[in-house]
Design a protein around this motif. Sequence first.
Motif, PDB file in Angstrom:
ATOM      1  N   UNK A  36       0.859  -1.168   0.000  1.00 47.25           N
ATOM      2  CA  UNK A  36       0.000   0.000   0.000  1.00 47.25           C
ATOM      3  C   UNK A  36       0.905   1.230   0.000  1.00 47.25           C
ATOM      4  N   UNK A  37       0.341   2.379  -0.315  1.00 46.25           N
ATOM      5  CA  UNK A  37       1.134   3.603  -0.281  1.00 46.25           C
ATOM      6  C   UNK A  37       0.295   4.757   0.236  1.00 46.25           C
ATOM      7  N   UNK A  38       1.010   5.738   0.758  1.00 45.68           N
ATOM      8  CA  UNK A  38       0.322   6.889   1.340  1.00 45.68           C
ATOM      9  C   UNK A  38       1.105   8.160   1.085  1.00 45.68           C
ATOM     10  N   UNK A  39       0.372   9.160   0.654  1.00 46.21           N
ATOM     11  CA  UNK A  39       0.906  10.501   0.466  1.00 46.21           C
ATOM     12  C   UNK A  39       0.390  11.364   1.615  1.00 46.21           C
ATOM     13  N   UNK A  40       1.203  12.258   2.167  1.00 48.70           N
ATOM     14  CA  UNK A  40       0.735  13.108   3.267  1.00 48.70           C
ATOM     15  C   UNK A  40      -0.585  13.790   2.933  1.00 48.70           C
ATOM     16  N   UNK A  41      -1.527  13.696   3.857  1.00 45.64           N
ATOM     17  CA  UNK A  41      -2.814  14.331   3.658  1.00 45.64           C
ATOM     18  C   UNK A  41      -3.828  13.483   2.934  1.00 45.64           C
ATOM     19  N   UNK A  90       5.533   8.369  -2.694  1.00 50.66           N
ATOM     20  CA  UNK A  90       4.733   8.062  -1.509  1.00 50.66           C
ATOM     21  C   UNK A  90       5.574   7.253  -0.532  1.00 50.66           C
ATOM     22  N   UNK A  91       5.031   7.060   0.656  1.00 49.96           N
ATOM     23  CA  UNK A  91       5.585   6.077   1.578  1.00 49.96           C
ATOM     24  C   UNK A  91       4.874   4.754   1.299  1.00 49.96           C
ATOM     25  N   UNK A  92       5.637   3.729   1.045  1.00 49.45           N
ATOM     26  CA  UNK A  92       5.086   2.426   0.719  1.00 49.45           C
ATOM     27  C   UNK A  92       5.140   1.513   1.946  1.00 49.45           C
ATOM     28  N   UNK A  93       4.026   0.844   2.196  1.00 49.46           N
ATOM     29  CA  UNK A  93       3.901  -0.047   3.348  1.00 49.46           C
ATOM     30  C   UNK A  93       3.587  -1.467   2.878  1.00 49.46           C
ATOM     31  N   UNK A 115       8.471   2.619   3.701  1.00 44.99           N
ATOM     32  CA  UNK A 115       9.714   3.008   3.042  1.00 44.99           C
ATOM     33  C   UNK A 115       9.372   4.059   1.985  1.00 44.99           C
ATOM     34  N   UNK A 116      10.146   5.125   1.946  1.00 45.09           N
ATOM     35  CA  UNK A 116       9.836   6.263   1.089  1.00 45.09           C
ATOM     36  C   UNK A 116      10.356   6.051  -0.324  1.00 45.09           C
ATOM     37  N   UNK A 117       9.479   6.289  -1.269  1.00 38.38           N
ATOM     38  CA  UNK A 117       9.839   6.283  -2.686  1.00 38.38           C
ATOM     39  C   UNK A 117       9.607   7.685  -3.231  1.00 38.38           C
ATOM     40  N   UNK A 118      10.650   8.269  -3.802  1.00 35.81           N
ATOM     41  CA  UNK A 118      10.552   9.611  -4.363  1.00 35.81           C
ATOM     42  C   UNK A 118      10.927   9.560  -5.834  1.00 35.81           C
TER      43      UNK A 118
END
Length: 121
Positions: A36-41, A90-93, A115-118
């Motif tokens: 899964x992934x998450x972007x701030x907000x 995003x930050x991937x979980x 873990x952060x992917x940029x």
Amino acid sequence: VQLQASGGGSVQAGGSLRLSCAASGSFYAINGMGWYRQVPGKQRELVATIPRLGVPNYADSVKGRFTISRDNTKRTVSIQMNNLNPEDTAVYYCNAAIRITRWSVSDSYYWGQGTLVTVSS
């Protein structure tokens, strides 16, 4: 039970990254695994899932670019991410549905640390 994710980093658009996640601890079996992934907000969103046996499932936004796989012997799940674009930042979980004991009536769900992917344009 712990899930340890690795492999994040920075890449330019069009590049590739591979994330891996290893489960450790004492338990009976791992059923579904996923990323899964998450972007701030924003809410955390599904990227891909893979059952213990069967066909993976992907979010429409990553179909054809990402490939999820698992190694049941090594208790790992990985995702190969190709042709990355800035919207993939995003930050991937990693996530796992774990049957703790043989007699457990349901799975328990665990998350890795993220873990952060940029991806830069």
